[in-house]
Write an enzyme that holds these catalytic residues in place. Structure first.
Site, PDB file in Angstrom:
ATOM      1  N   HIS A   1     -30.042  36.526  22.293  1.00  0.00           N
ATOM      2  CA  HIS A   1     -29.945  37.640  24.518  1.00  0.00           C
ATOM      3  C   HIS A   1     -29.937  38.595  24.006  1.00  0.00           C
ATOM      4  O   HIS A   1     -29.929  39.396  23.490  1.00  0.00           O
ATOM      5  CB  HIS A   1     -29.116  36.682  24.971  1.00  0.00           C
TER       6      HIS A   1
ATOM      7  N   ASP B   1     -22.069  34.794  20.301  1.00  0.00           N
ATOM      8  CA  ASP B   1     -22.203  34.738  22.408  1.00  0.00           C
ATOM      9  C   ASP B   1     -22.067  33.296  22.696  1.00  0.00           C
ATOM     10  O   ASP B   1     -23.178  32.059  22.074  1.00  0.00           O
ATOM     11  CB  ASP B   1     -24.332  35.164  22.150  1.00  0.00           C
TER      12      ASP B   1
ATOM     13  N   GLN C   1     -24.024  29.948  26.594  1.00  0.00           N
ATOM     14  CA  GLN C   1     -24.459  28.677  26.438  1.00  0.00           C
ATOM     15  C   GLN C   1     -23.937  27.277  26.310  1.00  0.00           C
ATOM     16  O   GLN C   1     -24.307  26.554  26.303  1.00  0.00           O
ATOM     17  CB  GLN C   1     -26.361  29.470  26.191  1.00  0.00           C
TER      18      GLN C   1
ATOM     19  N   LYS D   1     -22.060  29.900  34.928  1.00  0.00           N
ATOM     20  CA  LYS D   1     -23.138  29.649  34.256  1.00  0.00           C
ATOM     21  C   LYS D   1     -22.093  27.933  33.575  1.00  0.00           C
ATOM     22  O   LYS D   1     -22.499  27.727  33.555  1.00  0.00           O
ATOM     23  CB  LYS D   1     -23.624  29.836  32.800  1.00  0.00           C
TER      24      LYS D   1
ATOM     25  N   CYS E   1     -34.980  36.477  28.587  1.00  0.00           N
ATOM     26  CA  CYS E   1     -34.664  38.219  28.048  1.00  0.00           C
ATOM     27  C   CYS E   1     -33.958  37.927  27.029  1.00  0.00           C
ATOM     28  O   CYS E   1     -33.087  38.344  25.897  1.00  0.00           O
ATOM     29  CB  CYS E   1     -33.018  38.142  28.921  1.00  0.00           C
TER      30      CYS E   1
END
Length: 409
Positions: A121, A198, A201, A224, A364
């Site tokens: 991302h 990261d 997700q 999220k 993104c």
């Protein structure tokens, strides 16, 4: 808790959009919020609204207890060693930028390497681009396999003794690829580098244990994972955080201020300048309670089933191209695709007319779009409240889209 009970906890799902029952397939962008999260935030504003850490009055004490209680919930949720390793931020982007500014710029030198992948991302690309420019370090990309996965052989080939930082997503927000972070962290550490993850997700969808992964930093967002927007977390190993300087200065994060110099509070508060995101943290704590009541293993299994079901059903749609691994065991609960020569924005617009919410654009992730040889894609992403019926509605909507544009052209 079965799927009907879960869905009943999300009031937003009980509505029609353009005359059709809402089918929400955009949870990778932001998830919906259950009653208990909404109520937790409302209760704070209704009964406990006060700043934290400063006041000795009852409201201030209750607000502080709730805020710091949420930090402890996060600690347990990701299995951090102590609350000193849990910093509240505005989200994944802020967390990654904090590491890139506070750690990277202080520790990188010309000739050092930062290693990432093409699937990242923008929030896990641009901060490292800027850090490389400031320090003279080199930014390197691990190549992708044909299906969008990365091989450990390529990881070993690109991480060298000159590598100081490896920053990779646990789950790709476009391809759904689940990366072998534990193995990558081991390779990074063998070469003297730190591992930045990261988790935007990943954390909402599967059990993440930072000690088991042995990552040095983990960034993720509350919105999220059923929590409010504007709240996120930076996990960092204590010894690293202790040697980092704050990136924001002002109230809350100071110990003592002199005319020409100041000292900082201890961890984690030295990184939380200004009035913190109190309601967001409380909402995040309530979201963690909810997710743990359902069970992260159950959520992961449910999404894996939906992804497999969606791959099967979408593969039968004529003219539809699916990006990422065809093997559902290699991916999380999202499917990215394009339909013939129909622009993804047009696909999303027609689906919206049917009450189906999907994401369209470059997500993104423009370097990945270039690798895919696409300018944009459509994405359907699933969460604990989605069902096979939602996938069926998506397929019906795509067939209508195909028919509509066949008539137009």
């Amino acid at each position: 808790m079965d799927i009907k009970d879960i869905r009943s906890q999300f009031p937003i799902l009980d509505q029609e959009v353009n005359g059709n029952p809402l089918v929400y397939l955009d949870s990778a962008a932001t998830s919906q919020k259950p009653f208990q999260v909404i109520e937790a935030v409302n209760k704070y504003y209704r009964e406990d609204n006060s700043n934290v850490h400063r006041g000795v009055h009852t409201l201030g004490t209750r607000a502080t207890d709730a805020y710091e209680g949420a930090r402890e919930k996060v600690r347990k949720f990701i299995n951090a060693s102590s609350i000193e390793e849990v910093i509240f931020t505005r989200g994944t982007t802020t967390s990654l930028n904090t590491v890139a500014v506070s750690y990277a710029r202080a520790n990188l030198h010309e000739g050092d390497e930062i290693v990432i992948t093409y699937m990242e991302h923008h929030s896990n690309i641009i901060p490292w681009q800027q850090a490389a420019k400031v320090t003279g370090a080199t930014l390197k990309y691990i190549p992708l396999q044909e299906d969008g996965t990365i091989s450990l052989d390529d990881v070993r080939a690109n991480i060298t003794p000159n590598t100081k930082i490896v920053a990779i997503a646990k789950v790709s927000n476009v391809l759904g690829v689940i990366n072998p972070i534990k193995d990558i962290a081991k390779i990074a550490h063998e070469n003297g580098a730190i591992m930045v993850v990261d988790g935007a997700q990943g954390v909402p969808h599967m059990k993440i244990d930072v000690q088991d992964l042995d990552c040095d930093f983990l960034a993720f967002s509350g919105h999220k994972m059923c929590a409010p927007t504007g709240i996120g977390v930076l996990y960092g190993k204590k010894h690293l955080l202790e040697n980092m300087e704050p990136v924001e200065f002002g109230g809350e994060m100071i110990d003592f201020v002199n005319l020409y110099d100041s000292t900082w509070k201890e961890l984690p508060w030295k990184f939380e300048g200004g009035t913190p995101i109190i309601a967001g943290a409380i909402g995040l704590g309530a979201a963690i309670d909810f997710l743990e009541e359902v069970g992260l293993d159950q959520i992961a299994a449910h999404e894996h089933h939906l992804a497999a079901y969606a791959l099967e059903k979408l593969s039968a749609v004529p003219g539809l191209t699916i990006f990422g691994p065809k093997d559902p065991a290699k991916r999380a609960g999202l499917v990215t695709f394009n339909l013939n020569d129909v622009h993804p924005h047009d696909v999303a617009t027609v689906l919206d007319a049917e009450g189906i919410a999907v994401r369209a654009g470059h997500h993104c992730a423009q370097p990945l779009m270039k690798w895919l040889k696409q300018t944009a894609t459509a994405r359907a992403s699933f969460y604990l409240y989605n069902t096979e019926n939602d996938v069926d509605k998506l397929v019906e909507g795509l067939l209508k889209t195909k028919e509509y544009f066949s008539d137009v052209f």
